[in-house]
Design an enzyme around this catalytic site. Structure first.
Site, PDB file in Angstrom:
ATOM      1  N   GLU A  61      -5.047 -13.529  -3.593  1.00 37.91           N
ATOM      2  CA  GLU A  61      -5.093 -13.005  -4.959  1.00 37.91           C
ATOM      3  C   GLU A  61      -5.816 -13.949  -5.906  1.00 37.91           C
ATOM      4  O   GLU A  61      -6.548 -13.504  -6.801  1.00 37.91           O
ATOM      5  CB  GLU A  61      -3.673 -12.736  -5.463  1.00 37.91           C
ATOM      6  CG  GLU A  61      -3.020 -11.499  -4.867  1.00 37.91           C
ATOM      7  CD  GLU A  61      -2.554 -11.677  -3.441  1.00 37.91           C
ATOM      8  OE1 GLU A  61      -2.292 -10.665  -2.758  1.00 37.91           O
ATOM      9  OE2 GLU A  61      -2.439 -12.855  -2.993  1.00 37.91           O
ATOM     10  N   HIS A 130       9.844  -9.198  -4.216  1.00 39.81           N
ATOM     11  CA  HIS A 130       8.910  -8.088  -4.389  1.00 39.81           C
ATOM     12  C   HIS A 130       9.396  -7.094  -5.441  1.00 39.81           C
ATOM     13  O   HIS A 130       8.920  -5.955  -5.474  1.00 39.81           O
ATOM     14  CB  HIS A 130       8.708  -7.342  -3.062  1.00 39.81           C
ATOM     15  CG  HIS A 130       8.093  -8.167  -1.989  1.00 39.81           C
ATOM     16  ND1 HIS A 130       8.799  -9.136  -1.313  1.00 39.81           N
ATOM     17  CD2 HIS A 130       6.838  -8.183  -1.462  1.00 39.81           C
ATOM     18  CE1 HIS A 130       8.002  -9.709  -0.415  1.00 39.81           C
ATOM     19  NE2 HIS A 130       6.813  -9.150  -0.490  1.00 39.81           N
TER      20      HIS A 130
END
Length: 340
Positions: A61, A130
């Protein structure tokens, strides 16, 4: 005329239509191409636009967010997809120190027209790492615009507006809404666009205001249905825009209802609800007949177990109970059916 459209398909249509209109728009991220998106939001884009505009990246990322920011500085209009906004923490330096601040630091000479999009908040049993909601994280930061769609209309209209905007936009989706179908009216292209700084009133009422965003709008709407059967008319506001926050729509509503409950799935401290309540106390205190209330997720990392997970998020029952506690005593006396 209207059609039924999933949020997933609405996001695809927004990207495809903007990519057809403007060849500077491109998509990059993990599995956006050959796999057609981790949640299939980009299904069909690689086939139509090719690998130069639908770019599969390594699981890095920090790397691909930085490439996107650099491309935006160079005049392109990238859409950066995070498989989960939890993973955007790897790229937060690019998002905040580069994308958000450069327009100011360059004296307005360098813009960053980029969209960071992907699922935000909890889904279904994906564990603590998450499941965080990043609404308050990113809306805290000047230089960013932050939006969170609820239904297919807002998903498509807000994403099209975000792609066209000259500023960096954080676009917070919700995994549990991707497969949900909503009515999608047939509109002209100009009518589909939804401003990035306006909330939507989805249900009108005179007794109390319920404010939510993303998945929590659904909780508010369900609560409003139950309340209506008991003689309580709740007004439901879908915030949509988290930064800039459309407080004016909230103000107009509480000038009518004089009571408000904010509902969000994120943690309580420094949350969106905390900001709304602070603004009410600062700017609209005299309009309130009762203290405004916030309902949030529980202040703990999210458990994996399904039963504990369900206990960690606002439920319809919590909203209804908060309405009962918030309404003035005189109102309760005249609406005894609400007590049953």
């Amino acid at each position: 005329m209207s059609r039924s459209l999933t949020v997933r398909r609405a996001l695809y249509e927004a990207m495809a239509e903007e990519m057809r209109l403007e060849n500077r728009v491109f998509l990059l991220g993990v599995e956006v191409g050959a796999y057609q998106g981790a949640y299939k939001a980009s299904q069909g884009l690689l086939e139509e636009f090719g690998p130069e505009r639908v770019i599969d990246t390594p699981i890095s990322e920090y790397g691909f967010a930085g490439i996107g920011v650099g491309a935006a500085f160079a005049g392109l209009r990238p859409i950066v997809e995070f498989m989960s906004f939890n993973f955007s923490m790897q790229a937060i330096d690019h998002i905040l120190n580069s994308a958000a601040k450069t327009y100011y630091m360059s004296g307005g000479t360098l813009t960053c027209p980029i969209v960071f999009r992907g699922p935000n908040g909890a889904a279904a049993r994906v564990g603590a790492q998450h499941s965080q909601c990043y609404a308050s994280w990113y809306s805290h930061c000047p230089g960013l615009k932050v939006v969170a769609p609820y239904d297919s209309v807002s998903a498509k209209g807000l994403l099209k507006s975000a792609i066209r905007d000259p500023n960096p936009v954080v676009f917070l989706e919700n995994e549990l809404l991707y497969g949900r179908s909503f009515p999608m009216p047939d509109l002209a292209e100009s009518q589909e666009l939804i401003p990035l700084d306006k909330a939507r009133v989805l249900r009108h009422g005179k007794d109390i205001t319920l404010v939510g965003f993303s998945l929590m709008v659904d909780v508010c709407l369900q609560a409003a249905e139950i309340l209506a059967a008991r003689g309580i008319e709740a007004e439901v506001i879908d915030l949509c825009a988290l930064r800039p926050l459309d407080f004016e729509t909230i103000r107009v509503s509480i000038e009518k209802t004089h009571a408000l409950i904010s509902v969000e799935g994120g943690w309580p401290q420094c949350g969106i609800g905390a900001e709304i309540l602070a603004r009410i106390h600062e700017e609209a205190f005299d309009e309130m007949d009762a203290p405004p209330v916030r309902i949030t997720g529980v202040d703990v990392p999210l458990a994996y177990a399904a039963n504990l997970e369900a206990l960690s998020f606002p439920q319809v029952q919590h909203v209804c109970e908060a309405v009962y506690r918030t309404l003035p005593a005189s109102f309760k006396q005249s609406n005894r059916s609400f007590l049953t």
